[in-house]
Scaffold this active site. Structure first.
Site, short mmCIF file in Angstrom:
data_model
loop_
_atom_site.label_atom_id
_atom_site.label_comp_id
_atom_site.label_asym_id
_atom_site.label_seq_id
_atom_site.Cartn_x
_atom_site.Cartn_y
_atom_site.Cartn_z
N GLU A 9 16.25 -0.38 -16.21
CA GLU A 9 15.05 0.66 -16.47
C GLU A 9 15.70 1.97 -15.96
OE1 GLU A 9 12.83 0.33 -18.65
OE2 GLU A 9 12.31 -1.89 -18.70
N GLU A 38 22.64 -20.22 -6.13
CA GLU A 38 22.10 -19.59 -5.38
C GLU A 38 22.35 -20.02 -3.91
OE1 GLU A 38 17.84 -21.33 -4.12
OE2 GLU A 38 17.75 -20.44 -6.14
#
Length: 303
Positions: A84, A115
């Site tokens: 953004e 992960e």
């Protein structure tokens, strides 16, 4: 490693044990009641967030970049915040970077096992030529994700500024960061579903960090995002409207200023406010480190 069962995020929420027998409205009320506590938790972290923001700004001013690293929901939130920044504040696509365990595919499909690796983050960060000027913020609701720990360890090795954002007390990742933010949101509505309150807390904190950094870098005038990139018709209209609103000129004059400034709101505003040409506005902005108000003062105006 901290035992999962002992983590704040893994506790059972006694307030929602009846959620499976409630009406739809009752379910929503329970979720909303829990959500209302999140902002207060984040409020307690403001001093730590403030210290981190100031350090990030220092690094960016010497050519550093801001990296977020995480897995699952935390990693996705980092990528979202990074994505953004360019359209909102006109920064380069490589200034704020989100790195997620499992790569870009993990944004849409869980990459099981990624992960748990402490080696993959080194490879992932190295692909960006990660260096000592940069900032690395590790994101993990549980505060114990190996991928994030591996990334933070690598950050320390190269001399980067390291920070950690978690939602538990005494988070494991805090041990590997110079700056730690622990927003302890407590037991989730659905036990262990950290995309909920913990995710909301992380989103709020990331909003605060990136927005504050951009304000400090001169990307905001008053409360307008004046460094946006007018990459579509909506943003072109928004740019012209900002020029009109902030200077009080007619729409026709705002359109003219937009063109004469090279489609740059900041330059257009200075050109009109100080009655100078584009080159003078450009020079004042450069000398004022991108801040409109500083540029106005440099040109002899008052703010």
């Amino acid at each position: 490693m901290t035992e999962i069962i002992k983590l704040d995020t893994e506790k059972n929420n006694e307030r929602t044990t009846d959620i499976d027998i409630l009406s739809t409205e009752g379910i929503l009320q329970k979720i909303n009641a829990e959500d209302q506590s999140v902002a207060k938790v984040v409020e307690k972290c403001i001093p730590q967030i403030s210290n981190l923001v100031d350090k990030i700004v220092e690094r960016i001013r010497i050519g550093g970049r801001l990296f977020y690293i995480g897995a699952g929901t935390s990693g996705r939130l980092g990528i979202l915040d990074a994505a953004e920044c360019p359209p909102t504040y006109g920064v380069d696509n490589n200034l704020v970077i989100g790195v997620i365990a499992g790569g870009n595919d993990a944004m849409f499909v869980a990459q099981e096992g990624a992960e748990d690796s402490m080696d993959l983050p080194v490879i992932d960060l190295s692909s960006y030529h990660f260096c000592e000027k940069d900032v690395l913020i590790g994101l993990a609701a549980s505060g114990r994700t190996p991928y994030v720990i591996g990334g933070l360890k690598f950050g320390q090795q190269v001399g980067a500024l390291t920070a950690a954002i978690s939602c538990v007390t005494n988070a494991e990742i805090s041990k590997y960061a110079e700056y730690s933010i622990e927003a302890v949101t407590g037991a989730e509505v659905i036990m262990g579903s950290t995309r909920m309150k913990a995710g909301t807390a992380q989103k709020l904190i990331l909003n605060m960090i990136s927005t504050s950094v951009m304000i400090k870098l001169g990307k905001v005038y008053k409360n307008y995002m004046v460094d946006l990139k007018p990459t579509n018709q909506k943003l072109v209209i928004r740019s012209k409207n900002m020029i009109r609103t902030l200077t009080g000129v007619s729409q026709e004059k705002a359109d003219l200023l937009y063109e004469e400034s090279g489609h740059n709101v900041k330059k257009a505003l200075i050109m009109e406010i100080m009655n100078v040409d584009r080159n003078s506005a450009e020079d004042a902005l450069e000398r004022g480190n991108g801040h409109i108000k500083r540029a106005i003062q440099i040109l002899g105006g008052e703010i």
